[in-house]
Write a protein that holds these residues in place. Sequence first.
Motif, short mmCIF file in Angstrom:
data_model
loop_
_atom_site.label_atom_id
_atom_site.label_comp_id
_atom_site.label_asym_id
_atom_site.label_seq_id
_atom_site.Cartn_x
_atom_site.Cartn_y
_atom_site.Cartn_z
N ILE A 55 -45.79 55.26 -0.43
CA ILE A 55 -45.57 54.03 -1.19
C ILE A 55 -44.35 54.21 -2.09
O ILE A 55 -43.92 55.34 -2.34
CB ILE A 55 -46.79 53.63 -2.08
N MET A 56 -43.81 53.08 -2.54
CA MET A 56 -42.72 53.13 -3.50
C MET A 56 -43.33 53.11 -4.90
O MET A 56 -44.14 52.23 -5.22
CB MET A 56 -41.78 51.93 -3.31
N VAL A 57 -42.90 54.06 -5.72
CA VAL A 57 -43.45 54.17 -7.08
C VAL A 57 -42.29 54.09 -8.08
O VAL A 57 -41.28 54.78 -7.91
CB VAL A 57 -44.19 55.53 -7.24
N LEU A 117 -32.57 54.43 4.06
CA LEU A 117 -33.96 54.68 4.47
C LEU A 117 -34.86 54.12 3.37
O LEU A 117 -34.66 54.41 2.19
CB LEU A 117 -34.20 56.19 4.58
N HIS A 118 -35.83 53.29 3.75
CA HIS A 118 -36.87 52.86 2.83
C HIS A 118 -38.17 53.50 3.27
O HIS A 118 -38.48 53.53 4.47
CB HIS A 118 -37.02 51.33 2.84
N SER A 119 -38.93 53.97 2.28
CA SER A 119 -40.21 54.60 2.56
C SER A 119 -40.01 55.74 3.55
O SER A 119 -39.17 56.62 3.34
CB SER A 119 -41.22 53.57 3.03
N ASN A 121 -39.89 55.35 7.41
CA ASN A 121 -39.25 55.12 8.71
C ASN A 121 -38.69 53.70 8.86
O ASN A 121 -38.61 53.18 9.97
CB ASN A 121 -40.22 55.43 9.86
N THR A 122 -38.33 53.09 7.74
CA THR A 122 -37.74 51.74 7.77
C THR A 122 -36.28 51.83 7.34
O THR A 122 -35.96 52.45 6.33
CB THR A 122 -38.51 50.80 6.83
N LEU A 123 -35.41 51.21 8.13
CA LEU A 123 -33.99 51.15 7.77
C LEU A 123 -33.75 49.78 7.13
O LEU A 123 -34.09 48.76 7.72
CB LEU A 123 -33.14 51.29 9.03
N THR A 281 -43.88 36.29 3.12
CA THR A 281 -43.19 35.92 1.89
C THR A 281 -43.58 36.89 0.79
O THR A 281 -44.72 37.38 0.75
CB THR A 281 -43.54 34.48 1.46
N TYR A 282 -42.62 37.23 -0.06
CA TYR A 282 -42.93 38.04 -1.25
C TYR A 282 -43.52 37.15 -2.32
O TYR A 282 -43.03 36.04 -2.58
CB TYR A 282 -41.63 38.62 -1.83
N LEU A 283 -44.56 37.64 -2.96
CA LEU A 283 -45.04 37.06 -4.22
C LEU A 283 -45.09 38.22 -5.21
O LEU A 283 -45.72 39.25 -4.93
CB LEU A 283 -46.43 36.44 -4.06
N GLY A 356 -40.44 44.90 9.21
CA GLY A 356 -40.14 44.37 7.88
C GLY A 356 -41.02 44.91 6.78
O GLY A 356 -41.75 45.90 6.95
N CYS A 357 -40.96 44.23 5.64
CA CYS A 357 -41.65 44.72 4.44
C CYS A 357 -43.17 44.73 4.63
O CYS A 357 -43.84 45.67 4.22
CB CYS A 357 -41.26 43.88 3.23
N ALA A 358 -43.73 43.69 5.24
CA ALA A 358 -45.18 43.67 5.43
C ALA A 358 -45.60 44.80 6.38
O ALA A 358 -46.72 45.31 6.30
CB ALA A 358 -45.62 42.32 5.98
N LYS A 359 -44.71 45.19 7.30
CA LYS A 359 -44.98 46.31 8.21
C LYS A 359 -44.86 47.64 7.46
O LYS A 359 -45.73 48.49 7.52
CB LYS A 359 -43.98 46.27 9.36
N CYS A 360 -43.75 47.81 6.76
CA CYS A 360 -43.49 49.03 5.99
C CYS A 360 -44.58 49.22 4.93
O CYS A 360 -45.15 50.29 4.78
CB CYS A 360 -42.11 48.94 5.36
N ALA A 361 -44.83 48.12 4.20
CA ALA A 361 -45.96 48.03 3.26
C ALA A 361 -45.87 48.94 2.04
O ALA A 361 -46.82 49.03 1.28
CB ALA A 361 -47.29 48.29 4.00
N ALA A 362 -44.72 49.60 1.84
CA ALA A 362 -44.67 50.62 0.78
C ALA A 362 -44.54 50.05 -0.63
O ALA A 362 -44.85 50.73 -1.59
CB ALA A 362 -43.50 51.58 1.05
N CYS A 363 -44.07 48.81 -0.75
CA CYS A 363 -43.88 48.25 -2.10
C CYS A 363 -45.15 47.63 -2.66
O CYS A 363 -45.13 47.09 -3.77
CB CYS A 363 -42.75 47.23 -2.11
N SER A 364 -46.23 47.66 -1.90
CA SER A 364 -47.51 47.12 -2.37
C SER A 364 -48.63 47.99 -1.81
O SER A 364 -48.46 48.62 -0.77
CB SER A 364 -47.68 45.68 -1.87
S1 SF4 Z 1 -41.71 47.19 1.62
FE1 SF4 Z 1 -39.63 46.39 2.07
S2 SF4 Z 1 -38.43 46.72 0.20
FE2 SF4 Z 1 -40.32 47.96 0.06
S3 SF4 Z 1 -39.72 49.99 0.81
FE3 SF4 Z 1 -40.58 48.87 2.53
S4 SF4 Z 1 -38.80 47.90 3.51
FE4 SF4 Z 1 -38.14 48.53 1.48
#
Ligand code: SF4
Length: 377
Positions: A55-57, A117-119, A121-123, A281-283, A356-364
């Motif tokens: 996750i992103m902290v 690189l985000h998280s 394995n997401t570019l 969508t981001y909330l 995308g972000c919902a797939k990566c899921a690291a920001c939530s």
């Molecule tokens: S959820 Fe989106 S913004 Fe957050 S780390 Fe993953 S790709 Fe980046």
Amino acid sequence: MVDFPLALLTKKQFLLSELQSHGLRLLDSSAGAPSRRGGAGPTDHKAVTVLGTTIMVPVHTQGAVKSTYVATPPDRRGVSILQSGGAVVCEISFPTQPRFYGLTTAEGIPYWKIALLHSRNTLATTVLQTCVRYGNVATKCQFCAIGESLKAGRTIAKKTPGQLAEVAAAAQRLDGIANVVMTTGTPPTDDRGAAVLADCACAVKSATDLPIQGQCEPPSDFGWFARMRQAGVDSLGMHLEAWDENVRRQIMPGKADVTRAFYLEAFAAAVEIFGRGQVSTYLLAGLGDSVQSLHEGARVLIGLGVYPFIVPFVPVTGTPLAMHRPPSAEFLRSVLGPVGQWLSEAGMTSDTVKAGCAKCAACSTLSTFETLPPSAV
Ligand code: SF4
């Protein structure tokens, strides 16, 4: 507040929401890959792997400096000890710097200025690092730092399709990147960035087989959804940021001119093209929406086939909201617990999203709540 029963929380759900709310104090700030400061969307984070989930902290925020959660310097295996109030919580680790960061284009641009690189394995890239709303206090979104990384020379203003294809191919080959997120500042054109996203997706798809998410404001002509899909965009993000129109007007005075009702029309049209669960969508939780308001939004969005990616607001240094309090961990759990269950009942969980972000899921921590309670299984 709607209570999410604490007794049903797993250790992972509890700890991850604590970390995203309180942030993390690093005793060695160089641990892991360099963290993102400034830029579009959520930032001032570091990727941390905790109990098997990355996750992103927040690590650069005012709150993180005072957080009770502390990471010791990593040992030779790259493992740190997470402590809280001096007591050991668990081992954590930090994804290391990817190999593609060491490459440069023929014109001498480092790849890391083109995409990051985000998280794990997401570019991720911001195709246009400028925005028609930024630079004017009357219109800019108060949480956004899209211009800061450009000012600091950490990125370039416009990434070309060729540059993105080159970097994506290298990131897939060298670092096992599994999907691509392309976001954009909003240009002063009616397509709202859809055209550049389509061009870039087409180039990346011809160089790799990576699934791609495009992110832009709703274009005035919904015909862009089919054009983007045809160009290789697999999933689409159009970000409301807040559900309550008053909060939207207060926090994003320019973007709120594009009303929630227009977003809902655009979502319905986009779901027809991309499919249920492939539009998101981001909330941002913590900007002013109540638990009830976020729940109302989530129910409407899920009903339309849109994934409500509810993320904790992170107060980013250098923005008007730098001193705004992040949401409490209790607030996050109250919001995310029921939403995770509704997503799982609708068959729209993070693992079914292509990119995308919902797939990566690291920001939530939302995806960790996407399990049905035992009585419903
Ligand atoms: S959820 Fe989106 S913004 Fe957050 S780390 Fe993953 S790709 Fe980046």
